[in-house]
Design an enzyme around this catalytic site. Structure first.
Site, PDB file in Angstrom:
ATOM      1  N   ASP A  87       0.878  -1.242  -0.064  1.00 39.77           N
ATOM      2  CA  ASP A  87       0.088   0.267  -0.343  1.00 39.77           C
ATOM      3  C   ASP A  87       0.560   1.223  -0.037  1.00 39.77           C
ATOM      4  O   ASP A  87       1.865   1.887   1.162  1.00 39.77           O
ATOM      5  CB  ASP A  87      -0.655  -0.040   1.035  1.00 39.77           C
ATOM      6  CG  ASP A  87      -2.033   1.006   1.484  1.00 39.77           C
ATOM      7  OD1 ASP A  87      -2.013   1.946   0.240  1.00 39.77           O
ATOM      8  OD2 ASP A  87      -3.156   1.350   1.958  1.00 39.77           O
ATOM      9  N   GLU A 127       0.649   4.668   1.386  1.00 34.44           N
ATOM     10  CA  GLU A 127       0.382   5.750   1.392  1.00 34.44           C
ATOM     11  C   GLU A 127       1.194   6.121   3.125  1.00 34.44           C
ATOM     12  O   GLU A 127       1.559   5.224   3.612  1.00 34.44           O
ATOM     13  CB  GLU A 127      -0.940   5.546   1.651  1.00 34.44           C
ATOM     14  CG  GLU A 127      -2.248   5.606   0.679  1.00 34.44           C
ATOM     15  CD  GLU A 127      -3.551   4.995   1.501  1.00 34.44           C
ATOM     16  OE1 GLU A 127      -4.178   6.009   1.300  1.00 34.44           O
ATOM     17  OE2 GLU A 127      -3.730   3.787   1.762  1.00 34.44           O
TER      18      GLU A 127
END
Length: 488
Positions: free
Chosen positions: A313, A315
């Site tokens: 991910d 982020e």
């Protein structure tokens, strides 16, 4: 996704390295294949051959089979350019292929017993003049007495050219089929579509994946769980990165016999989520050497805790300027490099991309890497599933052909859902998933969330799971009313 705070990390190089046991299962159903972009593999002059399975996996396949059961897989012979004349090759069982692989990757896989393997047509395959792909060759195998449940075995096949102009480089003369023998406790192998949950490990018990089965088939509804989320921890004193643990993730891993093994015993995959921790380090800015070192740490984690793969991910990072040593500017190329390095040393485990940020698009030529044999490796090699963001960020009509060239549609994570806030997939969207045997990812499934029985945006979790069972598997979802609370 919600943020999970990192509280602790471990010096992983001090951990014992155990053999990894989890593999991606292959569907027994018929799969509509999408041709690969073979132009990326074309070699001027001579014609070179390589092997793939039904899903386009090159050089190796991932299968699991239950104790006492049999399974099979289809293999295809491919060429880098259309043949001038027909070529015939032969695939035979040969343990030397596995021995070389174990030495080159520092692994110790055992060979699947030769007397339990049957190669159709005596292993003969023919690639016709003017073609780049052969008909399939079926390889079948049976779990026999003496094989250990929970162990990964390998069927090693070696190819030789019998006639014709096709050439096989040393690296492409072999094909490996990784087979995990699972205990027969009931399973989730429904064929066709798959459903993965992505849970908030701070408050959700992964055993809730056992709560839903299908009435007619008796199969479990869910095929795997992503533990969201571990972190990339930056050690500023040394400039290195490490895999760190949220306390809740740490507890689940240290108590895998209670929380994770029951899922794996039924064929479900347990995937470790990886994301940044509000530092410069992310999944998309590691230099080549840093990515290679971090890949080794991920392998130690997967070996130690017997995990089935990694979810990435992009982020929650906090970039620094100037860029510290060991890092590069954030880019799809750097993210793809990490995927590639992990897949090189863990071919038997899943790499799952969250299609967001710098993992949105791996189509650029810089996302293709040359391996030791001189073959370009793209996303169809190092990505197993692409989990499309809820907002469908950068993906038109859920079609990953442009974003991840060569990735088979059965490996697209289409119309992802967020069960806490009511981002439900519609009937028509589920029907599209069904039509191409694709994958659906569900975030925040939990019987103890309010949305489980109280409608959010007109629907509950239970109603949506019933709809999914009806459309994706033509069956009825059964809830056992025995949910698992967080008890740690």
């Amino acid at each position: 996704m919600k943020r999970i705070t990192i509280n602790k990390f471990i010096g992983l190089f001090c951990m014992p390295v155990l053999m990894g046991l989890g593999l991606g299962s292959c569907s027994e159903s018929e799969i509509a294949l999408k041709p690969l972009d073979e132009s990326r593999y074309e070699v001027i002059g001579e014609q070179y051959g390589y092997f793939t399975d039904e899903t386009g996996k090159q050089d190796f396949s991932l299968v699991e089979v239950r104790s006492g059961n049999s399974s099979s897989i289809n293999i295809y012979l491919n060429a880098t350019k259309k043949l001038d004349t027909a070529s015939e090759i032969k695939l035979v069982y040969d343990t030397e292929v596995l021995e070389r692989y174990n030495v080159s990757t520092d692994n110790a896989y055992e060979a699947f017993p030769q007397n339990a393997v049957f190669v159709d047509a005596g292993g003969g395959m023919t690639l016709l003049e003017g073609e780049q792909r052969s008909h399939s060759l079926n390889v079948s195998f049976t779990v026999v007495d003496g094989m250990t449940e929970g162990t990964t075995y390998v069927i090693p096949l070696k190819a030789s050219v019998i006639s014709g102009s096709l050439n096989l480089t040393e690296n492409h003369q072999g094909y490996l089929i990784f087979v995990t023998v699972q205990k027969n406790l009931g399973d989730c192998d429904k064929g066709g579509c798959k459903v993965f949950t992505c849970i908030e490990s701070n408050d959700t018990n992964p055993l809730n994946n056992l709560c839903f089965t299908l009435k007619s088939s008796g199969k479990y509804l869910f095929d795997g769980v992503i533990l969201f989320s571990d972190n990339i921890v930056l050690d500023k004193e040394t400039g290195t990165v490490h895999a760190g643990h949220n306390d809740n993730v740490m507890y689940l891993l240290n108590n895998r016999e209670k929380y994770l093994k029951p899922l794996q015993d039924r064929g479900m995959k347990v995937i470790l989520g990886i994301m940044a921790d509000h530092t410069h380090a992310s999944v998309a800015n590691l230099s080549e050497e840093t990515a290679r070192a971090f890949a080794r740490e991920l392998k130690i984690m997967c070996d130690t805790y017997q995990l089935d793969g990694v979810f990435y991910d992009d982020e929650w990072d906090k970039p620094e300027n100037p860029i510290p040593p060991g890092f590069v500017k954030k880019s799809p190329e750097a993210a793809a490099r990490l995927f590639y390095e992990v897949k090189k040393i863990m071919p038997d485990r899943l790499n799952i991309a969250y299609v967001l940020g710098n993992t949105r698009d791996f189509s650029s030529e810089v996302c293709y890497f040359m391996d030791e044999s001189g073959t370009k490796r793209g996303p169809e090699y190092y990505v197993d599933y692409a989990y499309i963001d809820y907002g469908h960020d950068g993906v038109v009509d859920q079609d990953m052909s442009d974003n991840y060239p060569g990735l088979d549609p059965t490996r697209w994570g289409m119309y992802s859902q967020e069960f806490a806030r009511g981002y439900w997939a519609f009937d028509t969207e589920l029907e599209k998933i069904k039509a191409q045997n694709a994958v659906n990812f569900v975030f925040a499934y939990d019987p103890f969330r309010e949305s489980f029985s109280t409608p959010v945006k007109g629907k509950t979790q239970v109603q949506q799971l019933e709809l999914m069972a009806r459309i994706l598997f033509e069956d009825e979802a059964v809830y056992d009313n025995k949910p698992y609370r967080k008890d740690w």
